[in-house]
Motif scaffolding. Structure first.
Motif, mmCIF file in Angstrom:
data_model
loop_
_atom_site.group_PDB
_atom_site.id
_atom_site.type_symbol
_atom_site.label_atom_id
_atom_site.label_comp_id
_atom_site.label_asym_id
_atom_site.label_seq_id
_atom_site.Cartn_x
_atom_site.Cartn_y
_atom_site.Cartn_z
ATOM 1 N N THR A 180 0.832 -1.202 0.000
ATOM 2 C CA THR A 180 0.000 0.000 0.000
ATOM 3 C C THR A 180 0.863 1.248 0.000
ATOM 4 O O THR A 180 1.818 1.356 0.777
ATOM 5 N N GLU A 200 0.542 14.172 9.614
ATOM 6 C CA GLU A 200 -0.512 13.161 9.459
ATOM 7 C C GLU A 200 -0.039 12.017 8.564
ATOM 8 O O GLU A 200 -0.245 10.840 8.881
ATOM 9 N N LEU A 201 0.582 12.368 7.448
ATOM 10 C CA LEU A 201 1.024 11.356 6.490
ATOM 11 C C LEU A 201 2.146 10.491 7.068
ATOM 12 O O LEU A 201 2.150 9.270 6.886
ATOM 13 N N GLY A 211 7.293 4.492 5.306
ATOM 14 C CA GLY A 211 6.244 4.504 6.316
ATOM 15 C C GLY A 211 6.797 4.438 7.730
ATOM 16 O O GLY A 211 7.942 4.041 7.963
ATOM 17 N N ARG A 257 1.507 7.461 9.374
ATOM 18 C CA ARG A 257 0.972 6.230 8.782
ATOM 19 C C ARG A 257 2.087 5.203 8.587
ATOM 20 O O ARG A 257 3.259 5.558 8.487
ATOM 21 N N GLU A 258 1.683 3.932 8.515
ATOM 22 C CA GLU A 258 2.660 2.875 8.274
ATOM 23 C C GLU A 258 3.012 2.759 6.797
ATOM 24 O O GLU A 258 4.046 2.195 6.447
ATOM 25 N N GLU A 259 2.159 3.297 5.918
ATOM 26 C CA GLU A 259 2.412 3.201 4.489
ATOM 27 C C GLU A 259 3.404 4.267 4.028
ATOM 28 O O GLU A 259 3.473 5.360 4.588
ATOM 29 N N VAL A 299 4.775 7.183 1.563
ATOM 30 C CA VAL A 299 4.081 8.335 0.978
ATOM 31 C C VAL A 299 4.906 8.866 -0.194
ATOM 32 O O VAL A 299 6.134 8.939 -0.120
ATOM 33 N N VAL A 359 0.648 5.694 -0.325
ATOM 34 C CA VAL A 359 -0.193 6.889 -0.271
ATOM 35 C C VAL A 359 0.394 7.928 -1.213
ATOM 36 O O VAL A 359 1.521 8.388 -1.011
#
Length: 220
Positions: free
Chosen positions: A123, A143-144, A217, A147-149, A151, A125
Motif C-alpha cells: 500500500t 498526518e502522512l 512509512g 501512517r505505516e504506508e 508516501v 499513499v
C-alpha cells in the motif's frame, strides 16, 4: 486519456503515437507544450486547450466535438492525465455524457520513483503537491508520516528544501528517496535519512528541476 513523456521523449509509447495520429482533435493542458511533442513526431492535429483553470468549460467544448462523432485525445503537460494533472473532470463529464473514455497508459513520475525506491510495500499513499503554506504543509506531513504506508509527494525546486526540512523536523531518521528530473538528462536519485538528504540539498548553491519524493512509512 494519453500519457506522455515526463522528460525523455523516447518514453512515448507506440499506442500513444497511434492514438494521436488517429484522432481528429488533440486537447491539451498546454497547447504549446503538446504542439512541440506532436511536431517532434511529425504529427499535425488541431489543438484545443483544456487546463485546470478552464477544465469544466473546455470539457463541454470537447463533449460537443464527441457528440459530432469526432475522436479526441487528451494530454496533460507530462505523465498521466488525472495524476496531479488536469484530466479527471474531463473524463468524468465525458463519460456522464455517454462517451467512451479510454486510458492510453504510459509514463508517470509517481510510478517511476516507486520503481527505484526499493521499499514501497503493498500500500502506498500518493499525495501529490502539498500546500505551499508552511503551517498547513507541516500539519499534513505529520498526518502522512504517522501512517505505516510509504508516501509519495511532488514538489517544485522552489520548495523542495523547505519540504525536506519539514520531513527532517518530524523524523530526521526517516528514509527518503528524492527523484530529481526523472527520465531527463540530469536525472538524479538521492537516498538516505531525511536529515542526510536535507544536508545534501542545503549544501547546493542552486536547485533546479522537478521533484518526486518517497517517504518510507512509520515503523509499526
Amino acid at each position: 486519456m494519453v500519457a506522455t513523456p515526463i522528460g525523455n521523449l523516447g518514453d512515448i509509447t507506440f499506442r500513444a503515437l497511434e492514438t494521436f495520429k488517429a484522432v481528429d482533435v488533440v486537447a491539451a493542458e498546454d497547447t504549446r507544450h503538446t504542439l512541440e511533442l506532436l511536431t517532434h513526431f511529425d504529427i499535425r492535429k488541431p489543438l484545443i486547450s483544456c487546463r485546470a483553470q478552464n477544465e469544466e468549460a473546455a470539457a463541454q467544448k470537447i463533449i460537443a466535438l464527441l457528440d459530432e462523432g469526432q475522436k479526441v485525445a487528451y494530454a496533460s503537460d507530462a505523465g498521466t492525465p488525472g495524476i496531479s494533472d488536469p484530466g479527471a473532470v474531463l473524463a468524468e463529464l465525458a463519460r456522464k455524457a455517454g462517451h467512451t473514455v479510454l486510458p492510453i497508459p504510459g509514463p508517470s513520475a509517481f510510478a517511476a520513483l516507486v520503481s527505484v525506491a526499493g521499499a514501497g510495500g503493498k500500500t502506498l499513499v500518493f499525495e501529490g503537491f502539498l500546500s505551499p503554506k508552511p503551517g498547513r504543509r507541516k500539519r499534513r506531513l505529520q498526518e502522512l508520516m504517522a501512517r505505516e504506508e510509504a508516501v509519495i509527494l511532488y514538489e517544485s525546486p522552489f520548495r523542495i528544501s523547505k519540504l525536506l526540512a519539514d520531513i527532517s523536523d518530524i523524523d530526521g531518521g526517516r528514509r527518503v528517496v528524492v527523484g530529481r528530473e526523472l527520465t531527463k538528462l540530469h536525472e538524479e536519485i538521492t537516498e538516505g535519512t531525511a536529515s542526510e538528504v536535507l544536508a545534501d540539498y542545503a549544501s547546493r548553491e542552486k536547485i533546479l528541476g522537478e521533484f518526486a519524493v518517497f517517504i518510507s512509512g512509520a515503523r509499526a
